[in-house]
Design an enzyme around this catalytic site. Structure first.
Site, PDB file in Angstrom:
ATOM      1  N   ASN A   1       0.831  -1.216   0.000  1.00 33.51           N
ATOM      2  CA  ASN A   1       0.000   0.000   0.000  1.00 33.51           C
ATOM      3  C   ASN A   1       0.864   1.265   0.000  1.00 33.51           C
ATOM      4  O   ASN A   1       0.347   2.368   0.129  1.00 33.51           O
ATOM      5  CB  ASN A   1      -0.977   0.012   1.183  1.00 33.51           C
ATOM      6  CG  ASN A   1      -0.270   0.062   2.527  1.00 33.51           C
ATOM      7  OD1 ASN A   1       0.958   0.107   2.587  1.00 33.51           O
ATOM      8  ND2 ASN A   1      -1.043   0.043   3.593  1.00 33.51           N
TER       9      ASN A   1
ATOM     10  N   SER B   1      11.285 -11.819  13.449  1.00 33.05           N
ATOM     11  CA  SER B   1      12.412 -11.015  13.945  1.00 33.05           C
ATOM     12  C   SER B   1      13.026 -11.665  15.173  1.00 33.05           C
ATOM     13  O   SER B   1      12.316 -12.287  15.986  1.00 33.05           O
ATOM     14  CB  SER B   1      11.867  -9.632  14.315  1.00 33.05           C
ATOM     15  OG  SER B   1      12.814  -8.914  15.068  1.00 33.05           O
TER      16      SER B   1
ATOM     17  N   TYR C   1       5.679  -4.148  18.972  1.00 38.05           N
ATOM     18  CA  TYR C   1       6.090  -4.606  17.637  1.00 38.05           C
ATOM     19  C   TYR C   1       6.487  -6.080  17.689  1.00 38.05           C
ATOM     20  O   TYR C   1       6.058  -6.897  16.875  1.00 38.05           O
ATOM     21  CB  TYR C   1       7.259  -3.737  17.126  1.00 38.05           C
ATOM     22  CG  TYR C   1       8.088  -4.407  16.069  1.00 38.05           C
ATOM     23  CD1 TYR C   1       7.625  -4.500  14.760  1.00 38.05           C
ATOM     24  CD2 TYR C   1       9.322  -4.988  16.382  1.00 38.05           C
ATOM     25  CE1 TYR C   1       8.384  -5.151  13.779  1.00 38.05           C
ATOM     26  CE2 TYR C   1      10.073  -5.621  15.418  1.00 38.05           C
ATOM     27  CZ  TYR C   1       9.610  -5.712  14.128  1.00 38.05           C
ATOM     28  OH  TYR C   1      10.348  -6.352  13.172  1.00 38.05           O
TER      29      TYR C   1
ATOM     30  N   LYS D   1       4.896  -9.789  16.014  1.00 37.43           N
ATOM     31  CA  LYS D   1       5.639 -10.835  15.279  1.00 37.43           C
ATOM     32  C   LYS D   1       5.373 -12.205  15.913  1.00 37.43           C
ATOM     33  O   LYS D   1       5.134 -13.195  15.214  1.00 37.43           O
ATOM     34  CB  LYS D   1       7.138 -10.531  15.284  1.00 37.43           C
ATOM     35  CG  LYS D   1       7.536  -9.325  14.442  1.00 37.43           C
ATOM     36  CD  LYS D   1       7.349  -9.611  12.958  1.00 37.43           C
ATOM     37  CE  LYS D   1       7.736  -8.460  12.075  1.00 37.43           C
ATOM     38  NZ  LYS D   1       7.271  -8.609  10.686  1.00 37.43           N
TER      39      LYS D   1
ATOM     40  N   ASN E   1      19.924  -8.257  12.522  1.00 40.16           N
ATOM     41  CA  ASN E   1      19.871  -6.824  12.170  1.00 40.16           C
ATOM     42  C   ASN E   1      20.276  -6.596  10.705  1.00 40.16           C
ATOM     43  O   ASN E   1      21.475  -6.522  10.401  1.00 40.16           O
ATOM     44  CB  ASN E   1      20.793  -6.028  13.096  1.00 40.16           C
ATOM     45  CG  ASN E   1      20.230  -5.872  14.491  1.00 40.16           C
ATOM     46  OD1 ASN E   1      19.893  -6.853  15.146  1.00 40.16           O
ATOM     47  ND2 ASN E   1      20.108  -4.648  14.954  1.00 40.16           N
TER      48      ASN E   1
ATOM     49  N   ARG F   1      25.245  -6.580  18.410  1.00 37.99           N
ATOM     50  CA  ARG F   1      24.183  -7.172  17.588  1.00 37.99           C
ATOM     51  C   ARG F   1      24.802  -7.995  16.464  1.00 37.99           C
ATOM     52  O   ARG F   1      25.985  -7.851  16.161  1.00 37.99           O
ATOM     53  CB  ARG F   1      23.321  -6.069  16.925  1.00 37.99           C
ATOM     54  CG  ARG F   1      22.601  -5.149  17.896  1.00 37.99           C
ATOM     55  CD  ARG F   1      21.444  -5.839  18.583  1.00 37.99           C
ATOM     56  NE  ARG F   1      20.726  -4.934  19.465  1.00 37.99           N
ATOM     57  CZ  ARG F   1      21.071  -4.679  20.732  1.00 37.99           C
ATOM     58  NH1 ARG F   1      22.133  -5.262  21.265  1.00 37.99           N
ATOM     59  NH2 ARG F   1      20.361  -3.858  21.472  1.00 37.99           N
TER      60      ARG F   1
HETATM   61  C1  WQD Z   1      21.553  -1.442  17.145  1.00 34.36           C
HETATM   62  C2  WQD Z   1      22.544  -0.973  18.206  1.00 34.36           C
HETATM   63  C3  WQD Z   1      21.597   0.596  19.764  1.00 34.36           C
HETATM   64  C4  WQD Z   1      20.932   3.816  16.864  1.00 34.36           C
HETATM   65  C5  WQD Z   1      15.807  -3.100  15.997  1.00 34.36           C
HETATM   66  C6  WQD Z   1      14.551  -3.855  16.331  1.00 34.36           C
HETATM   67  C7  WQD Z   1      14.568  -5.211  15.711  1.00 34.36           C
HETATM   68  C8  WQD Z   1      14.801  -5.118  14.215  1.00 34.36           C
HETATM   69  C9  WQD Z   1      16.038  -4.316  13.927  1.00 34.36           C
HETATM   70  C10 WQD Z   1      13.079  -4.809  12.569  1.00 34.36           C
HETATM   71  C11 WQD Z   1      21.935  -0.903  19.600  1.00 34.36           C
HETATM   72  C12 WQD Z   1      22.700   1.251  18.946  1.00 34.36           C
HETATM   73  C13 WQD Z   1      21.279   2.618  17.460  1.00 34.36           C
HETATM   74  C14 WQD Z   1      21.668   4.987  17.184  1.00 34.36           C
HETATM   75  C15 WQD Z   1      23.057   3.678  18.670  1.00 34.36           C
HETATM   76  N1  WQD Z   1      13.679  -4.465  13.634  1.00 34.36           N
HETATM   77  N2  WQD Z   1      22.318   2.541  18.342  1.00 34.36           N
HETATM   78  N3  WQD Z   1      22.707   4.860  18.076  1.00 34.36           N
HETATM   79  O1  WQD Z   1      17.501  -2.123  18.385  1.00 34.36           O
HETATM   80  O2  WQD Z   1      19.071  -4.017  17.726  1.00 34.36           O
HETATM   81  O3  WQD Z   1      16.912  -3.782  16.584  1.00 34.36           O
HETATM   82  O4  WQD Z   1      15.984  -3.061  14.598  1.00 34.36           O
HETATM   83  O5  WQD Z   1      12.321  -4.279  11.911  1.00 34.36           O
HETATM   84  O6  WQD Z   1      13.378  -5.843  15.974  1.00 34.36           O
HETATM   85  O7  WQD Z   1      14.431  -3.966  17.740  1.00 34.36           O
HETATM   86  O8  WQD Z   1      18.655  -2.137  16.101  1.00 34.36           O
HETATM   87  O9  WQD Z   1      19.883  -0.518  14.711  1.00 34.36           O
HETATM   88  O10 WQD Z   1      18.224   0.343  16.416  1.00 34.36           O
HETATM   89  O11 WQD Z   1      20.362  -0.653  17.224  1.00 34.36           O
HETATM   90  O12 WQD Z   1      24.008   3.638  19.476  1.00 34.36           O
HETATM   91  O13 WQD Z   1      21.401   6.088  16.713  1.00 34.36           O
HETATM   92  O14 WQD Z   1      22.949   0.367  17.880  1.00 34.36           O
HETATM   93  O15 WQD Z   1      21.642   1.033  21.094  1.00 34.36           O
HETATM   94  O16 WQD Z   1      22.953  -1.286  20.510  1.00 34.36           O
HETATM   95  P1  WQD Z   1      18.039  -2.991  17.344  1.00 34.36           P
HETATM   96  P2  WQD Z   1      19.236  -0.666  16.045  1.00 34.36           P
END
Ligand code: WQD
Length: 338
Positions: free
Chosen positions: A32, A124, A149, A153, A179, A231
């Site tokens: 969509n 996820s 979220y 899932k 990730n 991650r």
């Molecule tokens: C990764 C690391 C942050 C941003 C999320 C969802 C997951 C999946 C993927 C799907 C962490 C650090 C992040 C920033 C930072 N979603 N960080 N500064 O939280 O592992 O996973 O996205 O659709 O379900 O939960 O991914 O990329 O946000 O964070 O320091 O500006 O980077 O603290 O350690 P996350 P992320």
């Protein structure tokens, strides 16, 4: 084989569409465009030489989806459609539950009506919640989500499992992504978040392209090797290829199977910043800030099951992911709005 991609114009859907076309499948996209751009279709055509069939519909709308299934002889479905912002899901839980669950329920009704019984679902690693014993997660670990979220899932996983239990011909493959970052090597498709990015890599690329001044590193007092969050980053093209393996599996098996799609390597935020600098020969300014609420110290995949049963393995490393993320962003400063 004709494969319906719900949410196929999005980040992971578009990369999967390219891999499907390259392998001789016929993808049909239903989207969509609530969080994606119509321009993706031309970009896919530029990469593959073929424009996918496209329906601008809401997958939760029975009549529109029914029409699609009447017009297209769908053999299998890959279900990506859904809202995906963790932070937003805390603010609007009902919106998240309604959308992510209703799309699935309608899809299952229409699939049943048309005798389609193979589905691959975009789940996820967030369904593992906070790891209790080890940060290395395999598919047998208990599930429990930390945010709405993630619960959507997990609920959809359960709905699909129950369907496969009730319908003996049904085949469900649940893919738990870690990730996803990176982009297609052409730089024509990539991650295109709305507004200021929530996730690490798009934030870094927007600092690199000077749309944002510096990266905020959320905490350096975690129980990890350098104090920043760890991650399992996986190249989106590797992830896309995992869907083809899952489709092959669904074609030969009935019932439900779940696979982690990750590399098995844990990388810290500073590892990613350093790899990005090295791959692209530029410094990324950053400041250490407070922890982001809800973040977990460390987790990464045990990808053995997908390696052995699907014969799938991630091929790209962090350097490749950083190079390709930047190649996409530098050529598309404003994503698909350029
Ligand atoms: C990764 C690391 C942050 C941003 C999320 C969802 C997951 C999946 C993927 C799907 C962490 C650090 C992040 C920033 C930072 N979603 N960080 N500064 O939280 O592992 O996973 O996205 O659709 O379900 O939960 O991914 O990329 O946000 O964070 O320091 O500006 O980077 O603290 O350690 P996350 P992320």
């Amino acid at each position: 084989m004709k494969v319906l991609l719900t949410g196929g114009a999005g980040y992971i859907g578009s990369h999967t569409c390219v891999e499907l076309i390259n392998s001789g499948y016929e993808p049909v996209i239903a989207d969509n465009l609530s969080n994606s751009s119509i321009k993706v279709l031309d970009r896919i055509e530029k990469i593959t030489g073929k424009k996918p069939i496209f329906y601008e519909i809401d997958v939760a709308d029975f009549d529109s989806l029914d029409k699609l299934f009447f017009e297209q002889d769908i053999d299998a479905v890959i279900h990506f459609a859904g809202y995906k912002a963790v932070g937003e899901s805390y603010m609007f839980p009902v919106k998240y539950y309604r959308n992510n669950i209703n799309t699935t329920l309608t899809l299952l009704d229409v699939m049943k009506k048309h005798g389609v019984n193979k589905i691959v679902f975009s789940s996820s690693a967030t369904v593992y919640g906070i790891p209790k014993t080890t940060p290395c997660l395999d598919e047998t670990m208990p599930t429990c989500c930390a945010n709405p979220y993630g619960w959507t899932k997990l609920f959809v996983e359960q709905i699909l499992r129950d369907t496969a239990t009730a319908e003996k011909e049904f085949s469900v493959v649940l893919l738990r992504y870690f990730n996803p970052i990176g982009a297609h090597e052409s730089g024509l498709i990539g991650d295109n978040p709305n507004g200021i990015p929530n996730n690490l890599m798009p934030y870094i690329t927007q600092v690199a392209v000077k749309k944002l001044p510096y990266l905020r590193v959320f905490g350096n007092d975690y129980n990890t090797k350098d104090g920043t969050g760890v991650r399992d980053y996986i190249h989106v093209v590797d992830l896309a290829r995992g869907h083809l393996k899952a489709l092959e599996y669904a074609d030969k098996h009935n019932g439900t199977e779940v696979f982690n799609l990750g590399t098995g390597n844990g990388c810290s935020v500073l590892d990613v910043v350093n790899a990005f600098s090295k791959a692209n020969d530029m410094e990324i300014p950053y400041q250490i800030c407070d922890r982001r609420p809800g973040d977990i110290d460390e987790y990464f995949a045990n990808p053995k099951k997908a390696n052995e049963i699907l014969n799938w393995k991630a091929e790209f490393d962090l350097f490749d992911m950083c190079r390709d993320s930047w190649n996409w962003q530098k050529n598309n400063k404003n994503g698909y709005d350029d």
